[in-house]
Design an enzyme around this catalytic site. Structure first.
Site, short mmCIF file in Angstrom:
data_model
loop_
_atom_site.label_atom_id
_atom_site.label_comp_id
_atom_site.label_asym_id
_atom_site.label_seq_id
_atom_site.Cartn_x
_atom_site.Cartn_y
_atom_site.Cartn_z
N ARG A 24 13.68 17.10 -5.03
CA ARG A 24 13.54 16.92 -6.48
C ARG A 24 13.70 18.23 -7.24
O ARG A 24 14.39 18.30 -8.26
CB ARG A 24 12.18 16.29 -6.77
CG ARG A 24 11.83 16.10 -8.23
CD ARG A 24 10.52 15.32 -8.32
NE ARG A 24 9.98 15.29 -9.66
CZ ARG A 24 9.25 16.26 -10.20
NH1 ARG A 24 8.99 17.35 -9.48
NH2 ARG A 24 8.77 16.16 -11.42
N TYR A 69 12.46 17.43 -18.77
CA TYR A 69 12.60 16.37 -17.77
C TYR A 69 11.33 15.55 -17.76
O TYR A 69 10.25 16.00 -18.16
CB TYR A 69 12.92 16.93 -16.38
CG TYR A 69 11.77 17.63 -15.69
CD1 TYR A 69 10.89 16.92 -14.86
CD2 TYR A 69 11.57 18.99 -15.85
CE1 TYR A 69 9.84 17.57 -14.23
CE2 TYR A 69 10.53 19.64 -15.21
CZ TYR A 69 9.66 18.93 -14.41
OH TYR A 69 8.62 19.56 -13.80
N TRP A 90 7.80 22.35 -6.62
CA TRP A 90 8.64 23.07 -7.59
C TRP A 90 7.94 23.19 -8.94
O TRP A 90 7.95 24.27 -9.56
CB TRP A 90 9.96 22.33 -7.73
CG TRP A 90 11.01 22.95 -8.57
CD1 TRP A 90 11.99 23.82 -8.18
CD2 TRP A 90 11.25 22.72 -9.97
NE1 TRP A 90 12.82 24.14 -9.23
CE2 TRP A 90 12.38 23.48 -10.34
CE3 TRP A 90 10.62 21.95 -10.95
CZ2 TRP A 90 12.89 23.49 -11.65
CZ3 TRP A 90 11.12 21.95 -12.24
CH2 TRP A 90 12.24 22.72 -12.58
N ASP A 91 7.32 22.12 -9.42
CA ASP A 91 6.65 22.14 -10.73
C ASP A 91 5.55 23.19 -10.78
O ASP A 91 5.45 23.96 -11.73
CB ASP A 91 6.02 20.76 -11.02
CG ASP A 91 7.00 19.63 -10.98
OD1 ASP A 91 7.24 19.02 -12.03
OD2 ASP A 91 7.52 19.32 -9.89
N THR A 92 4.72 23.19 -9.74
CA THR A 92 3.60 24.13 -9.69
C THR A 92 4.11 25.56 -9.60
O THR A 92 3.63 26.45 -10.33
CB THR A 92 2.69 23.82 -8.49
OG1 THR A 92 2.12 22.53 -8.65
CG2 THR A 92 1.58 24.86 -8.38
#
Length: 235
Positions: A75, A93, A184-186
């Site tokens: 992702r 997003y 990835w977000d963190t």
């Protein structure tokens, strides 16, 4: 001058049914935000007809664009690929199941217009309105507490799939992110804080989805990734 003011990205992996709602709803909300937008679908090696469905939309609406991967990239890698490829002032997003109320999207984008480098939705601020199982709530609270404790983050929620960025600011940061998937977000939010980025956290209305692609192995992997990132940040 950039081609679009806003590029909204839908990360997709075998989400054919969800796209039937997500694409028209996205267009409806984005039309109320700006006349200059692109809806990009970061389709990550799906096998359920997701890519074909988006291609049909491309033929009837030039504001919809498919970014297809033959094999699953992860992702985070799929999002990075689109952010690098599009020419937009603001990139955002959100999850294709629209678990976060799309009514918050104008405020998310406006926060970046008003000067924030990053705007992120939060399910854990006192003003947030969320519905999910007790088990998921405990897991989320525990994960985010660990991120705040170990990585010294000041944010409430690091994994809400509802974020917007100033693209020119976020591009150099993407080169430093190692996580290809859910962490990835963190990692992005932690590294952005370390760089002194201006981050706005927005309380959101959020409803859990019946379908989730997060597995136990993903949760375990994100936990170990916290300590891996701390070691690298301290190098």
């Amino acid at each position: 001058m950039t081609e679009y003011e806003v590029c909204a990205i839908l990360p997709v992996y075998n989400d054919r049914d969800a796209l039937e709602t997500a694409i028209p709803r996205s267009i409806e909300v984005l039309e109320g935000v700006t006349d200059s937008f692109l809806l990009a679908v970061a389709e990550d090696g799906s096998t359920d007809g997701s890519a074909e469905f988006v291609r049909e939309w491309e033929t009837k609406d030039s504001r919809v664009r498919l970014f297809h991967a033959d094999e699953r990239l992860g992702r985070g890698t799929a999002l990075t690929r689109v952010i690098r490829a599009v020419d937009a002032e603001i990139v955002c997003y959100y999850d294709v199941d629209l678990a976060t109320d799309m009514a918050h999207l104008p405020a998310l984008i406006q926060a970046v217009r008003d000067g924030s480098d990053v705007a992120t939705g939060s399910r854990l601020m006192p003003e947030s309105d969320i519905v999910r199982t007790q088990g998921r709530e405990v897991a989320s609270q525990g994960y985010n507490l660990l991120v705040r404790t170990v990585l010294k983050s000041r944010l409430y929620d690091h994994q809400c799939g509802f974020k917007a960025f100033r693209r020119d600011r976020i591009l150099p940061l993407l080169d430093t992110i190692e996580a290809p998937h859910w962490f990835w977000d963190t990692e992005l939010l932690v590294r952005a804080q370390r760089k002194g980025f201006r981050i706005t956290e927005i309380p959101v209305r959020w409803r859990t989805s019946d379908k989730t692609t997060v597995k136990f192995s993903d949760v375990y992997g994100m936990g170990t990734a916290i300590f891996h990132l701390r070691r690298h940040l301290n190098d």
